[in-house]
Design an enzyme around this catalytic site. Sequence first.
Site: not given
Ligand code: 2IT
Length: 445
Positions: A126, A166
Site C-alpha cells: 500500500k 484508494d
Molecule cells: O483497499 C483496497 O483493496 C484497494 N484500495 C484496492 C487495491 C487495488 O490494488 O486494487
Amino acid sequence: MSPAVQMFMHDVAARNPGEREFHQAVGEVVESVMPVVEKQPEFRKARMLERIVEPERAVMFRVPWVDDRGEVRVNRGFRVQFNSALGPFKGGLRFHSSVNLSIVKFLGFEQMFKNALTTLPMGGGKGGSDFSPKGKSDGEVMRFCQAFMGELFRHVGPDTDVPAGDVGVGGREIGYLFGQYKKLVNRFEGWITGKGLNWGGSLIRKEAAGFGTVYFAAEMLATRGQTFDGKTVCISGYGNLGSHALEKVNELGGKVVTIADEHNYIYEPDGIKGDKARYVIDLWQVHRQGLEAYAEKYGAKLLPGRPWKTPCDVAIPTGAENEITLDDAKALVANGCKCVAEGANMPSTAEAIKHFQDNGVLFGPGKAANAGGVATSGLEMTQNSIRMAWSREEVDAKLKEIMKRIHCVCLETAEAYGTPGNYVNGANIAGFVKVANAMLDQGVV
Ligand code: 2IT
C-alpha cells in the site's frame, strides 16, 4: 487476549512505536491466528508470525511540487511493500491529509491477507501521501502526481509492485500517475490498475469495491434466508465505494437512507433512488463536489456527525478507519441492524466488532467484504497480460463468483477452527495460512 497474544503484541508495539492503526490491524489478525500457529510447529520454527508482521520493504520520500500561485509545497510519499509470497506487491495509493506510516502499514498488512483471499496471484502493499486532492485544481493534482511518481517509479513495475487507487486516488489521478511512469521508463506496460477504459482499464473496476461489498453482504444475508429486498441500508460515504454500493443495493431492491462525508451525513427516509442515486455516483468523480451540492440540489438537510444512529437493517461503512465506535455499534444493534459489511478498511473499532458479534450481527470484515476492488484489479492485470478486454457482464460474473468463494472460505474456515459464523476469524485464518504456506515453501527470505 491470551498471554501469547499479549506478549507478541507487546513486542510489536515496542518495535513500531506510536503506530496505533498498525498495532490494531496486527492485533486483530494475531488474535485470530495464534491458535493456528501454536498448533503448527513448522510455523513456529520458521518464526512465521514475526516475519509476516515485518514489511519486506518500506520507502518514504519527499514530494515537492508547485501550486497554482507559484508556491512550493512539500508532501510526504510512502510505499510499503508488505509481502510478495503470492505475487507482485499489489495495493492502492491513498491521498489524504491523515496518511502517515502507521496508516500505510496497517493498510498494507490488511491488503496481503485480502489479496490472498481473492485467490489471484497478488502479494500485498500500500502507499500514498498526506496530499489531499480536495480543493486542488486539475493542474495541481497533475503536478503532484508527476512529482510523486518521480520517485515511486524506481520501486514499482508490472512484476514488482502494482499500485491502484484508494481514498483520494481515482481515474484522474491514476491517469496522471501512469502517464508520468510511462514517460520515465519509456515503456507502455499494463501496469497500475484502475486505468481508463480506452487505455487498458477493465470494465467494472470502478464499481467493483462497492458492488463486491454488496455481493458479500447478500451472501451473509442468504445464510439466514434473507435478501436485500425491502431492507433499509445505511452507507457512510458517497465516493467511488459508497456510490456504487448504493447503486447495487438499489438494484437488489434495498433502500439506502444515508450517505455521508467525514463530518456530516444526509438522511433520506424514502431512499436515495433514481435521479438522486445517479447524481451521487457523479458527485465527486465527475462534478468534484461534496454533499453540500447534493443537499442544495435536492433540498436535503446536512446533519452533523456519523449516520450510525439511523435505524437500519444493514450498515455499509465506506469511510475512514475506526468510524464505527462501540457507542455507534450499540446504537446500530439497538435500532435493529442485523448485518454489517465493511466497504472501507478497518472502519470498526475492536470493541465495536465484539459488540456486533456478541449480539448475533452478521459481521463481514473489510479484508473479505471489500476484496472485490482488488480482485477486479487482478482481473484487469489478467486482461492486460493476454491483451484482451472482457465485457462488463464477464467481469461482473467473475467478481460475483470471487465474492461468493471468499464468503464460503470464510465460513468454512471459521467453522473448521471452532468459531462458526465468525467471519473475522475465517478471513484472518484463511488469508494467513495461504500466505504463510507460500512463505514456508520459499524458504527463509
Ligand atoms: O483497499 C483496497 O483493496 C484497494 N484500495 C484496492 C487495491 C487495488 O490494488 O486494487
